[in-house]
Scaffold this active site. Structure first.
Site, PDB file in Angstrom:
ATOM      1  N   ASN A   9       0.840  -1.212   0.000  1.00 23.36           N
ATOM      2  CA  ASN A   9       0.000   0.000   0.000  1.00 23.36           C
ATOM      3  C   ASN A   9       0.864   1.247   0.000  1.00 23.36           C
ATOM      4  O   ASN A   9       0.354   2.356   0.153  1.00 23.36           O
ATOM      5  CB  ASN A   9      -0.913   0.011   1.234  1.00 23.36           C
ATOM      6  CG  ASN A   9      -1.990  -1.055   1.140  1.00 23.36           C
ATOM      7  OD1 ASN A   9      -2.651  -1.180   0.114  1.00 23.36           O
ATOM      8  ND2 ASN A   9      -2.163  -1.845   2.191  1.00 23.36           N
ATOM      9  N   ASP A  69       9.728  -6.529   1.995  1.00 23.23           N
ATOM     10  CA  ASP A  69       9.780  -5.994   3.350  1.00 23.23           C
ATOM     11  C   ASP A  69      11.177  -5.436   3.546  1.00 23.23           C
ATOM     12  O   ASP A  69      12.166  -6.043   3.113  1.00 23.23           O
ATOM     13  CB  ASP A  69       9.477  -7.082   4.381  1.00 23.23           C
ATOM     14  CG  ASP A  69       8.987  -6.492   5.694  1.00 23.23           C
ATOM     15  OD1 ASP A  69       8.195  -5.532   5.659  1.00 23.23           O
ATOM     16  OD2 ASP A  69       9.409  -6.954   6.759  1.00 23.23           O
ATOM     17  N   THR A  70      11.249  -4.259   4.147  1.00 23.85           N
ATOM     18  CA  THR A  70      12.525  -3.560   4.294  1.00 23.85           C
ATOM     19  C   THR A  70      12.737  -3.178   5.743  1.00 23.85           C
ATOM     20  O   THR A  70      11.794  -2.803   6.438  1.00 23.85           O
ATOM     21  CB  THR A  70      12.529  -2.283   3.418  1.00 23.85           C
ATOM     22  OG1 THR A  70      12.431  -2.674   2.050  1.00 23.85           O
ATOM     23  CG2 THR A  70      13.797  -1.469   3.616  1.00 23.85           C
ATOM     24  N   PHE A 149      10.893   8.949   1.710  1.00 26.32           N
ATOM     25  CA  PHE A 149       9.978   8.586   2.790  1.00 26.32           C
ATOM     26  C   PHE A 149      10.757   7.882   3.892  1.00 26.32           C
ATOM     27  O   PHE A 149      11.964   7.629   3.757  1.00 26.32           O
ATOM     28  CB  PHE A 149       8.848   7.683   2.264  1.00 26.32           C
ATOM     29  CG  PHE A 149       9.294   6.307   1.847  1.00 26.32           C
ATOM     30  CD1 PHE A 149       9.941   6.119   0.639  1.00 26.32           C
ATOM     31  CD2 PHE A 149       9.090   5.205   2.663  1.00 26.32           C
ATOM     32  CE1 PHE A 149      10.366   4.851   0.249  1.00 26.32           C
ATOM     33  CE2 PHE A 149       9.504   3.930   2.283  1.00 26.32           C
ATOM     34  CZ  PHE A 149      10.147   3.760   1.064  1.00 26.32           C
ATOM     35  N   TYR A 151      12.979   6.652   6.685  1.00 25.12           N
ATOM     36  CA  TYR A 151      14.233   7.113   7.289  1.00 25.12           C
ATOM     37  C   TYR A 151      15.141   7.821   6.272  1.00 25.12           C
ATOM     38  O   TYR A 151      16.298   8.108   6.589  1.00 25.12           O
ATOM     39  CB  TYR A 151      14.982   5.925   7.902  1.00 25.12           C
ATOM     40  CG  TYR A 151      14.236   5.234   9.022  1.00 25.12           C
ATOM     41  CD1 TYR A 151      14.373   5.662  10.337  1.00 25.12           C
ATOM     42  CD2 TYR A 151      13.382   4.160   8.770  1.00 25.12           C
ATOM     43  CE1 TYR A 151      13.690   5.036  11.382  1.00 25.12           C
ATOM     44  CE2 TYR A 151      12.692   3.517   9.798  1.00 25.12           C
ATOM     45  CZ  TYR A 151      12.849   3.966  11.094  1.00 25.12           C
ATOM     46  OH  TYR A 151      12.175   3.351  12.118  1.00 25.12           O
ATOM     47  N   ASP A 152      14.651   8.107   5.081  1.00 25.43           N
ATOM     48  CA  ASP A 152      15.485   8.735   4.043  1.00 25.43           C
ATOM     49  C   ASP A 152      16.211   9.994   4.533  1.00 25.43           C
ATOM     50  O   ASP A 152      17.375  10.198   4.172  1.00 25.43           O
ATOM     51  CB  ASP A 152      14.644   9.071   2.796  1.00 25.43           C
ATOM     52  CG  ASP A 152      14.426   7.858   1.898  1.00 25.43           C
ATOM     53  OD1 ASP A 152      15.110   6.839   2.107  1.00 25.43           O
ATOM     54  OD2 ASP A 152      13.577   7.938   0.993  1.00 25.43           O
ATOM     55  N   LYS A 172      18.652   8.177  -5.868  1.00 30.41           N
ATOM     56  CA  LYS A 172      18.480   7.170  -4.806  1.00 30.41           C
ATOM     57  C   LYS A 172      18.620   5.765  -5.387  1.00 30.41           C
ATOM     58  O   LYS A 172      19.233   4.885  -4.788  1.00 30.41           O
ATOM     59  CB  LYS A 172      17.113   7.347  -4.119  1.00 30.41           C
ATOM     60  CG  LYS A 172      16.869   6.324  -3.021  1.00 30.41           C
ATOM     61  CD  LYS A 172      15.537   6.514  -2.301  1.00 30.41           C
ATOM     62  CE  LYS A 172      15.277   5.361  -1.326  1.00 30.41           C
ATOM     63  NZ  LYS A 172      13.983   5.448  -0.636  1.00 30.41           N
ATOM     64  N   HIS A 177      18.863  -0.257  -1.811  1.00 27.16           N
ATOM     65  CA  HIS A 177      18.593  -1.629  -1.398  1.00 27.16           C
ATOM     66  C   HIS A 177      17.451  -2.237  -2.208  1.00 27.16           C
ATOM     67  O   HIS A 177      17.517  -3.352  -2.674  1.00 27.16           O
ATOM     68  CB  HIS A 177      18.210  -1.612   0.094  1.00 27.16           C
ATOM     69  CG  HIS A 177      17.311  -0.459   0.449  1.00 27.16           C
ATOM     70  ND1 HIS A 177      17.744   0.844   0.396  1.00 27.16           N
ATOM     71  CD2 HIS A 177      15.995  -0.392   0.783  1.00 27.16           C
ATOM     72  CE1 HIS A 177      16.748   1.646   0.709  1.00 27.16           C
ATOM     73  NE2 HIS A 177      15.677   0.923   0.941  1.00 27.16           N
ATOM     74  N   ARG A 178      16.374  -1.446  -2.366  1.00 29.44           N
ATOM     75  CA  ARG A 178      15.191  -1.960  -3.069  1.00 29.44           C
ATOM     76  C   ARG A 178      15.535  -2.229  -4.529  1.00 29.44           C
ATOM     77  O   ARG A 178      15.162  -3.235  -5.104  1.00 29.44           O
ATOM     78  CB  ARG A 178      14.039  -0.947  -2.948  1.00 29.44           C
ATOM     79  CG  ARG A 178      12.702  -1.480  -3.417  1.00 29.44           C
ATOM     80  CD  ARG A 178      11.561  -0.601  -2.970  1.00 29.44           C
ATOM     81  NE  ARG A 178      11.442  -0.544  -1.533  1.00 29.44           N
ATOM     82  CZ  ARG A 178      11.855   0.490  -0.777  1.00 29.44           C
ATOM     83  NH1 ARG A 178      12.347   1.582  -1.319  1.00 29.44           N
ATOM     84  NH2 ARG A 178      11.759   0.425   0.534  1.00 29.44           N
TER      85      ARG A 178
END
Ligand code: IMP
Length: 191
Positions: A9, A69-70, A149, A151-152, A172, A177-178
């Site tokens: 979401n 999930d991060t 968004f 902890y950026d 970014k 990581h993503r």
């Protein structure tokens, strides 16, 4: 072309991943699939939570699904907030409250090493596959930047001199990581 439901979401994640996949797959969001649920993240590993999200949506739709999930893993905090990153400061999942708590817990700490770790779960033709992406960096003393968004605003990736929140999405994605996890998913699906 593969059609995949992305079980999230979080619109920021959707935009980041659509940029990375760049039209290679037809990605359908939960909203576009007409699904309105808050998928639980009850487990204590990123892997188990990613599996939970894709499994729940696959059970509802019978479609091919991926989820992610991060967590932010901070060395001086023994890997915390980790799997609890979203709810670090409480159930409200408030980004600013989470940042405030992190900075307070690191006050006076010289070891600022941290990493973002993403686990992607893909359910393709009834089988599950996991992909991991890690971005190493450090936590700043003060937050900086308004983009992104979570902890950026307090995370500077290794090799950069500004926070993720001071970067465009393309910048970014040079470190993210993503993106690393999604690149593995892309390689797998295109192999
Ligand atoms: P989840 O994967 O949605 O459970 O993410 C956990 C939390 O980690 C989110 O609420 C964000 O605060 C944070 N997070 C996840 N990905 C990122 C990112 O790319 N940058 C900054 N924070 C992130």
């Amino acid at each position: 072309m593969h059609t995949l439901i992305f079980a999230t979401n979080n619109q920021n994640k959707v935009e980041e991943i659509r940029k990375v996949t760049n039209g290679l797959f037809n990605i359908i969001t939960l909203k576009e699939a007409g699904i309105d649920i808050d998928i639980p993240e009850p487990h204590n590993t990123l892997e188990a939570n990613a599996t939970e999200k894709s499994t729940v949506i696959h059970a509802m739709t019978k479609e091919n699904v991926f989820s992610e999930d991060t967590g932010l893993e901070v060395a001086a905090l023994n890997g915390e907030p980790g799997v609890k990153s979203a709810r670090y400061a409480g159930e409200g999942r408030d980004f600013q409250a989470n940042i405030d708590k992190l900075l307070v817990n690191l006050e006076g700490q010289t070891d600022r090493q941290a990493q973002f770790r993403t686990v992607v779960s893909l359910i393709l033709n009834e089988k599950e596959y996991l992909f991991e992406g890690i971005c190493k960096g450090r936590i700043t003393v003060e937050q900086k930047g308004l983009k992104g968004f979570g902890y950026d605003p307090v995370f500077i990736p290794d090799g950069a001199d500004k926070t993720f929140a001071e970067m465009t999405m393309d910048e970014k994605n040079q470190y993210s990581h993503r993106k690393k996890a999604i690149n593995k998913l892309i390689d797998f699906l295109l192999a």
